[in-house]
Design a protein around this motif. Structure first.
Motif, PDB file in Angstrom:
ATOM      1  N   LYS A  26     -20.493  77.964 -27.075  1.00 55.13           N
ATOM      2  CA  LYS A  26     -20.735  78.759 -28.279  1.00 55.13           C
ATOM      3  C   LYS A  26     -21.964  79.611 -28.003  1.00 55.13           C
ATOM      4  O   LYS A  26     -23.038  79.089 -27.749  1.00 55.13           O
ATOM      5  N   LEU A  27     -21.778  80.919 -28.007  1.00 58.76           N
ATOM      6  CA  LEU A  27     -22.857  81.869 -27.754  1.00 58.76           C
ATOM      7  C   LEU A  27     -22.846  82.935 -28.836  1.00 58.76           C
ATOM      8  O   LEU A  27     -21.805  83.530 -29.103  1.00 58.76           O
ATOM      9  N   GLY A  28     -23.992  83.177 -29.438  1.00 56.08           N
ATOM     10  CA  GLY A  28     -24.093  84.220 -30.452  1.00 56.08           C
ATOM     11  C   GLY A  28     -23.129  84.025 -31.607  1.00 56.08           C
ATOM     12  O   GLY A  28     -22.628  84.998 -32.160  1.00 56.08           O
ATOM     13  N   GLY A  29     -22.840  82.772 -31.948  1.00 56.83           N
ATOM     14  CA  GLY A  29     -21.910  82.496 -33.031  1.00 56.83           C
ATOM     15  C   GLY A  29     -20.452  82.680 -32.648  1.00 56.83           C
ATOM     16  O   GLY A  29     -19.570  82.613 -33.489  1.00 56.83           O
ATOM     17  N   ARG A  30     -20.194  82.920 -31.368  1.00 56.18           N
ATOM     18  CA  ARG A  30     -18.827  83.116 -30.885  1.00 56.18           C
ATOM     19  C   ARG A  30     -18.424  81.961 -29.981  1.00 56.18           C
ATOM     20  O   ARG A  30     -19.238  81.422 -29.246  1.00 56.18           O
ATOM     21  N   GLU A  31     -17.149  81.639 -29.990  1.00 55.31           N
ATOM     22  CA  GLU A  31     -16.594  80.694 -29.029  1.00 55.31           C
ATOM     23  C   GLU A  31     -16.162  81.514 -27.823  1.00 55.31           C
ATOM     24  O   GLU A  31     -15.328  82.406 -27.943  1.00 55.31           O
ATOM     25  N   VAL A  32     -16.760  81.250 -26.662  1.00 56.71           N
ATOM     26  CA  VAL A  32     -16.399  81.989 -25.453  1.00 56.71           C
ATOM     27  C   VAL A  32     -15.857  81.016 -24.406  1.00 56.71           C
ATOM     28  O   VAL A  32     -16.288  79.870 -24.313  1.00 56.71           O
ATOM     29  N   LEU A  56     -16.810  89.550 -20.072  1.00 59.84           N
ATOM     30  CA  LEU A  56     -17.872  89.734 -19.092  1.00 59.84           C
ATOM     31  C   LEU A  56     -17.374  89.231 -17.746  1.00 59.84           C
ATOM     32  O   LEU A  56     -16.826  88.134 -17.652  1.00 59.84           O
ATOM     33  N   VAL A  57     -17.544  90.044 -16.713  1.00 60.02           N
ATOM     34  CA  VAL A  57     -17.267  89.637 -15.336  1.00 60.02           C
ATOM     35  C   VAL A  57     -18.554  89.876 -14.563  1.00 60.02           C
ATOM     36  O   VAL A  57     -19.142  90.945 -14.666  1.00 60.02           O
ATOM     37  N   TYR A  58     -19.010  88.872 -13.814  1.00 67.75           N
ATOM     38  CA  TYR A  58     -20.268  89.038 -13.089  1.00 67.75           C
ATOM     39  C   TYR A  58     -20.178  88.458 -11.680  1.00 67.75           C
ATOM     40  O   TYR A  58     -19.358  87.590 -11.397  1.00 67.75           O
ATOM     41  N   SER A  59     -21.030  88.980 -10.828  1.00 64.84           N
ATOM     42  CA  SER A  59     -21.245  88.443  -9.489  1.00 64.84           C
ATOM     43  C   SER A  59     -22.711  88.689  -9.165  1.00 64.84           C
ATOM     44  O   SER A  59     -23.172  89.830  -9.221  1.00 64.84           O
ATOM     45  N   VAL A  60     -23.447  87.630  -8.891  1.00 67.96           N
ATOM     46  CA  VAL A  60     -24.871  87.766  -8.592  1.00 67.96           C
ATOM     47  C   VAL A  60     -25.189  87.064  -7.277  1.00 67.96           C
ATOM     48  O   VAL A  60     -24.552  86.078  -6.913  1.00 67.96           O
ATOM     49  N   ASN A  61     -26.160  87.606  -6.567  1.00 64.77           N
ATOM     50  CA  ASN A  61     -26.662  86.932  -5.374  1.00 64.77           C
ATOM     51  C   ASN A  61     -27.499  85.751  -5.829  1.00 64.77           C
ATOM     52  O   ASN A  61     -28.255  85.851  -6.792  1.00 64.77           O
ATOM     53  N   SER A  62     -27.361  84.627  -5.155  1.00 65.28           N
ATOM     54  CA  SER A  62     -28.140  83.456  -5.547  1.00 65.28           C
ATOM     55  C   SER A  62     -28.313  82.520  -4.358  1.00 65.28           C
ATOM     56  O   SER A  62     -27.568  82.576  -3.393  1.00 65.28           O
ATOM     57  N   VAL A  74     -27.721  84.472 -14.394  1.00 64.99           N
ATOM     58  CA  VAL A  74     -26.432  84.391 -15.090  1.00 64.99           C
ATOM     59  C   VAL A  74     -26.652  84.075 -16.567  1.00 64.99           C
ATOM     60  O   VAL A  74     -26.033  84.686 -17.439  1.00 64.99           O
ATOM     61  N   ARG A  75     -27.540  83.143 -16.866  1.00 67.04           N
ATOM     62  CA  ARG A  75     -27.832  82.807 -18.265  1.00 67.04           C
ATOM     63  C   ARG A  75     -28.307  84.046 -19.019  1.00 67.04           C
ATOM     64  O   ARG A  75     -27.855  84.326 -20.127  1.00 67.04           O
ATOM     65  N   ASN A  76     -29.205  84.823 -18.418  1.00 65.89           N
ATOM     66  CA  ASN A  76     -29.721  86.031 -19.069  1.00 65.89           C
ATOM     67  C   ASN A  76     -28.622  87.070 -19.290  1.00 65.89           C
ATOM     68  O   ASN A  76     -28.588  87.739 -20.328  1.00 65.89           O
ATOM     69  N   ILE A  77     -27.716  87.216 -18.335  1.00 70.63           N
ATOM     70  CA  ILE A  77     -26.597  88.154 -18.482  1.00 70.63           C
ATOM     71  C   ILE A  77     -25.689  87.708 -19.629  1.00 70.63           C
ATOM     72  O   ILE A  77     -25.278  88.512 -20.466  1.00 70.63           O
ATOM     73  N   MET A  78     -25.380  86.414 -19.688  1.00 65.50           N
ATOM     74  CA  MET A  78     -24.495  85.908 -20.745  1.00 65.50           C
ATOM     75  C   MET A  78     -25.126  86.051 -22.128  1.00 65.50           C
ATOM     76  O   MET A  78     -24.450  86.418 -23.089  1.00 65.50           O
ATOM     77  N   VAL A  79     -26.423  85.793 -22.238  1.00 63.94           N
ATOM     78  CA  VAL A  79     -27.109  85.950 -23.526  1.00 63.94           C
ATOM     79  C   VAL A  79     -27.124  87.423 -23.937  1.00 63.94           C
ATOM     80  O   VAL A  79     -26.917  87.754 -25.104  1.00 63.94           O
ATOM     81  N   ALA A  80     -27.323  88.337 -22.979  1.00 65.92           N
ATOM     82  CA  ALA A  80     -27.301  89.768 -23.296  1.00 65.92           C
ATOM     83  C   ALA A  80     -25.921  90.199 -23.789  1.00 65.92           C
ATOM     84  O   ALA A  80     -25.807  91.035 -24.686  1.00 65.92           O
TER      85      ALA A  80
END
Length: 85
Positions: A26-32, A56-62, A74-80
């Motif tokens: 549950k993010l931003g009041g939405r079920e994702v 949202l589709v993402y790929s990050v170096n880690s 990834v957490r910051n991208i999802m919250v945005a």
């Protein structure tokens, strides 16, 4: 596909959050719903609202692809994209 089993997670005791390979948050009041994965050097994922109105589709170096906690970038991208939990 979007039905969660009515069982508790055996390690945390929290309600189930995985179904047919997808996980629910549950993010931003939405079920994702989404799926993520990674290997050393990258982390990828796809996340969407159930109705597909936001995706949202993402790929990050880690360097922590197999870490226990969610990658901070990834957490910051999802919250945005979806809002705070």
């Amino acid at each position: 596909m979007f039905t969660l089993p009515k069982v508790a997670d055996f390690t945390t005791g929290d309600p189930a959050a995985y179904s047919i390979g997808l996980s629910m948050k549950k993010l931003g009041g939405r079920e994702v719903w989404g799926k993520s994965g990674g290997r050393w050097g990258y982390n990828t994922g796809i996340v969407s609202t159930r109705d597909g109105s936001r995706t949202l589709v993402y790929s990050v170096n880690s360097t922590d692809a197999k870490g226990q906690e969610m990658n901070t970038v990834v957490r910051n991208i999802m919250v945005a994209a979806f809002g705070n939990p």
